[in-house]
Structure formats: structure tokens, C-alpha cells
Design an enzyme around this catalytic site. Sequence first.
Site, PDB file in Angstrom:
ATOM      1  N   ASP A   1      -9.103  17.661  45.072  1.00  0.00           N
ATOM      2  CA  ASP A   1      -8.659  17.721  43.495  1.00  0.00           C
ATOM      3  C   ASP A   1     -10.092  18.587  42.807  1.00  0.00           C
ATOM      4  OD1 ASP A   1      -7.714  16.845  41.363  1.00  0.00           O
ATOM      5  OD2 ASP A   1      -8.357  14.872  41.234  1.00  0.00           O
TER       6      ASP A   1
ATOM      7  N   LEU B   1     -18.208   7.887  27.130  1.00  0.00           N
ATOM      8  CA  LEU B   1     -18.133   9.584  27.502  1.00  0.00           C
ATOM      9  C   LEU B   1     -16.821   9.828  27.493  1.00  0.00           C
ATOM     10  CD1 LEU B   1     -21.207   9.800  30.059  1.00  0.00           C
ATOM     11  CD2 LEU B   1     -21.150  10.560  27.967  1.00  0.00           C
TER      12      LEU B   1
ATOM     13  N   GLU C   1     -13.056   3.431  32.001  1.00  0.00           N
ATOM     14  CA  GLU C   1     -13.844   4.512  31.401  1.00  0.00           C
ATOM     15  C   GLU C   1     -15.251   4.790  31.824  1.00  0.00           C
ATOM     16  OE1 GLU C   1     -14.163   1.899  27.546  1.00  0.00           O
ATOM     17  OE2 GLU C   1     -12.218   2.923  26.934  1.00  0.00           O
ATOM     18  N   VAL C   2     -15.620   5.996  31.158  1.00  0.00           N
ATOM     19  CA  VAL C   2     -17.010   6.389  31.705  1.00  0.00           C
ATOM     20  C   VAL C   2     -17.680   6.361  30.559  1.00  0.00           C
ATOM     21  CG1 VAL C   2     -18.181   8.316  32.738  1.00  0.00           C
ATOM     22  CG2 VAL C   2     -15.765   8.121  33.379  1.00  0.00           C
TER      23      VAL C   2
ATOM     24  N   LYS D   1     -19.240   4.544  35.790  1.00  0.00           N
ATOM     25  CA  LYS D   1     -17.762   4.711  35.841  1.00  0.00           C
ATOM     26  C   LYS D   1     -17.246   3.293  35.956  1.00  0.00           C
ATOM     27  CE  LYS D   1     -15.400   7.989  37.914  1.00  0.00           C
ATOM     28  NZ  LYS D   1     -15.031   9.091  38.615  1.00  0.00           N
TER      29      LYS D   1
ATOM     30  N   ARG E   1     -12.476   8.938  29.384  1.00  0.00           N
ATOM     31  CA  ARG E   1     -11.775   7.701  30.094  1.00  0.00           C
ATOM     32  C   ARG E   1     -11.338   8.511  31.528  1.00  0.00           C
ATOM     33  NH1 ARG E   1      -8.557   3.978  27.932  1.00  0.00           N
ATOM     34  NH2 ARG E   1      -6.881   4.056  29.450  1.00  0.00           N
ATOM     35  N   GLY E   2     -11.510   7.832  32.627  1.00  0.00           N
ATOM     36  CA  GLY E   2     -11.119   8.301  33.843  1.00  0.00           C
ATOM     37  C   GLY E   2      -9.745   7.865  34.162  1.00  0.00           C
ATOM     38  N   ASN E   3      -9.269   7.959  35.350  1.00  0.00           N
ATOM     39  CA  ASN E   3      -7.951   7.459  35.872  1.00  0.00           C
ATOM     40  C   ASN E   3      -7.805   5.817  35.905  1.00  0.00           C
ATOM     41  OD1 ASN E   3      -6.294   9.781  36.293  1.00  0.00           O
ATOM     42  ND2 ASN E   3      -7.636  10.415  37.751  1.00  0.00           N
ATOM     43  N   PHE E   4      -9.070   5.349  36.106  1.00  0.00           N
ATOM     44  CA  PHE E   4      -9.225   4.109  36.465  1.00  0.00           C
ATOM     45  C   PHE E   4      -9.889   3.072  35.302  1.00  0.00           C
ATOM     46  CE2 PHE E   4      -8.186   6.423  40.328  1.00  0.00           C
ATOM     47  CZ  PHE E   4      -6.929   6.277  40.476  1.00  0.00           C
TER      48      PHE E   4
END
Length: 511
Positions: free
Chosen positions: A363, A249, A256-257, A271, A251-254
Site C-alpha cells: 500500500d 490528527l 482515529e489517529v 492509532k 482518521r484512519g481506516n479503522f
Amino acid sequence: MGNKCCCRGSEPPPLRKPEVDVIIPRPPHVTVTIDNPLHENRQPVIEDRNRSAPKRRIMVAMYNYEARDSQDISFKKGDRMEILDDSDGDWLNAVHLITKERGYIPGNYVAAELSVESEDWFFENISRKEAEKLLMSEENSRGTFLVRPSEHNPTGYSLSVKDWEEYRGFHIKHYKIKPLDNGGYYISTNKTFETLAELVTAYTKNAYGLCHVLAKPCKKPQPTMWDLGSTYRDKWEIPRMEISLIRRLGRGNFGEVHYGKWKDSIEVAVKTLREGTMSTAAFLEEAAIMKKFRHKRLVALFGVCSEEEPIYIVQEYMSKGSLLDFLRNDEGKQLEFEELVYIAFQVGSGMEYLESKQLIHRDLAARNVLIGENNIAKICDFGLARVIEDNEYCPKQGSRFPVKWTAPEAIIYGKFSIKSDVWSYGILLMELFTYGQVPYPGLHGREVIDLIEKGYRMPKPTSHHVPDEIYQTMLSCWDSNPEKRPTFEFLTHYFEGFNVTSEVPYREVPD
Ligand code: ADP
């Protein structure tokens, strides 16, 4: 954007995320205690006081439910079940009165027999705006209605009815249902009833001055499941083999999602934590916060796979992705102003819940709100969230912030509070009403800090229609004095009552 700006000291290289100037890494020392979240937000059953209470605890199914594991049982809408034990919070141990099967049933799929909650027209937990949204759905014709507890009168109710008039098309009318001192209810003083059910039945036969006779109850949306199944009611480690990852879906900070399925049937978002990017404990903090705080405007956490790498956080799947992407895509670009107000209200409502729990998000931004079917909005990304004790939270030196969203006192002095979240909410409003424009277009994070300190605020956009009143609300969120910023409670009610059509909020039937 690329311009990175830090508030203090030296920090690790910037982490990827297109519109975020800088990100604060989670301090590893913060621990979050997980108490049993199962009882949070449960509303007591409101028994209609004029009906006799059943001796055995019989519940009636409000929706169909398909058993998800060996411990729970299937049922169809209207089925009756006797409760054997209700000490497990969301899951009730019950026996099905027809199939005689015993097992767990999800508490929010059933209602006490003969209670007002068991009526198809009774909507226990919705606001005026949500009622309007549901009734306005195309499948509902004129006269579709629902009854909900009044938001202003703890013993009263509101009746919301879909109406149609030639000069304004479909719209919703709201009527107050007032309690009588000695029991009973009325809309108009010359017609009183002993119970809500009697009142509703009478108005299904005769409009008695309502805009339309009550035709059919509005369809109730399926409630959110807080767990994947009854086996997970008291634990949150999910066997990895039960999760299949289907497509990426984002890319997160840490990590993939992914979109995936639990036991090949229930849709989930997963996540993943890229190995070596951060400590497992810090990653799990986010999960712990999500598990502990539960509200229909926060993305639900189902559980984690934390026994081996890569670690998974398994969440409720939100089909339309992040609000930011949504606002910029073809569907989002078509959103009418009214829908934008509805999203502002929903985000405000989720934040009002956090405000009441003394949790600061830190955030809040359009990228951290997810959109689902019917444009339901939920807040996500609790990676920076902190429970605070003294109204303020000061992160460690060397922290990094999404500068354009962060309040000046938080950037300069590291003072985070629910009021710094209110500032971010003001920025989110600007993103929302400009369909995903980058805040402070053309300015770098460092320039923004300097300008804000001198009293500069983002001007009212000329590219999009933002009513003056809403722009003034944004400015109030950006007051340099945090104390002068509104509460989320105020902001939610403001957007809930925002008069898109300038209609009078409530009408009463004349006596
Ligand atoms: P991180 O917190 O690690 O930065 P995000 O939570 O921002 O990761 O997720 C990155 C992207 O993945 C989002 O922008 C969104 O498109 C998608 N995503 C995240 N969670 C969900 C979810 N629950 N349902 C659907 N999509 C999601």
C-alpha cells in the site's frame, strides 16, 4: 474520488479514504512472529585500529539524556559511563562514573571512548545526500564538516565540507579519504596520517588544497529512540494511563489517529481501533510488523495498549503529517525540486530495507508516508504488509486494492511482490513531483485497469516540471514485466546521486 473498483468476487462496502479506490481487508489468517528486534540494524563499533583499545568498556555520551523511568539514568554530553552488561540490545546497563548512579542507558546515545564514533565530526550511519542535507542547514557556516564511512569503499571514508563560492552560493564538497595498505589514511597522497583524528586535526589547521580549512563539526541530530523507555525494552504493552490523547490528527481506516503524550512528556501518535471494525488480532498484526522491522525510514512503533478497548497503537509522532497532505499544503507547495528528490530518496531507502527483508508493503502511496522535522520522510501503514517466502504473495479471493497504485499483475492475478511495490513507488513519484495530484486525473479505477492492460501509462505532466530522466524512471517502475522493473536498491542510489546542480559527485584534492 468515489469510484470503487474491485478485482475479484464480492467484497464488503468500501472503506473511507479519499484517493483510494479500494482497500484490501487484512486476511485474518496471517500471523507475524515477533522475534526480538532489538539487535536489528545495530552497527558494530568500528574501533580506529591505530588507537589502543580501552581495558574497561567505557562509553562517552554523545547527547544529553533525561531518565524516563526508574530503571534508566540521566547524563550529559561528554559524561563517561562504564558498561556492566550489554546483553539487552538497545539498552546498556551502566554505571555513571561521576554520579555513580547505576541503570540503563540508550545505546545509540553513547559511543565507546576513544573510538572514532565518539568524535563529534564522525557520522556513522549517513549517506552522501543526508550529509548534504545536514550541512546545508542555515546554522552551519562555511567550513562546517563531517566524516562518514564511504558508501563505495568499505575501508574508506568521505569528508563532506560546506563551501561557498560567489557564483553558486553555499554547496557541499565531498572528498575521498583513502586507507593506506599498511594502516593510516590520506586525502592527497603527499599527506598521510596514522589515524582519522590526526587527519582531521591537520586539516583544521591548514586547508592543504581543500576548499576550506575544516572549521567546526556539523551538529548531530538526536537519534531515534526505539522504545519509550528502558522499561519497554522487552515488552510492548503500555499502561493506558501513561498515554494522554491531546488532539485528533486524522482518521484512519479503522479508527482515529491522535497526537498525544507518554507520561505527559514524550510526543507520540496514537492509532485507535474503532470497536467492531476489525479483529483485534488483525489490528495487532500491523503493530507486530512495525515492531519487527526497524529502520530510520520506517515509522517507529513504541508499543500498544491492547488489554482493553479501544486498542491503541502508539507510534513515533511525525509533526508534518502525511506526505500527501503536506504536498498540498502551503509549506509543501513551496518545496524546491531538490527537496522532492530528497523525499524520493528517503522513501526509496526505507523500501530498500523492506526489499532486503523480503517484506512487501502493498500500500505504498504518498498518503502512507509521514513527514517530520527537516522534511524527514518515513514509511508507515503496514496494515497490508506481508512477509513473503517465495517472492510472491497471493491474497485471498475477494480482496480489494487501491487500484491506481497497484501493479497490474497484482490486481489481475493477485501476485504481489516487491516488484509490485516498485510499481506503486513509481505512482508515488508522480504524486510527489506533481505536489500531490491524484494519479490518472479524470480516470476511474476500472478505466485505469483496462488502459494499463493495453499498454497505457500516465503521461509526463505538463502542469509541473518533471525532468525527462525522472519520468523515464517512473516508466521503468511501470514496466509490464515485473522482472524488468528496477530494484529499490537501484532507485535509492539513483535519487541519492541525482544531480540537481549537475555538479561532479566527488572531488579529490590534486596531488
Ligand atoms: P490508517 O492506516 O488506519 O488508514 P493512517 O496511518 O493512514 O491510518 O493515519 C491517518 C492519518 O493520521 C494520516 O494521514 C496522518 O495525517 C495521521 N497520522 C498517522 N500516523 C501518524 C504519525 N505517526 N504522526 C503524525 N500523524 C500521523
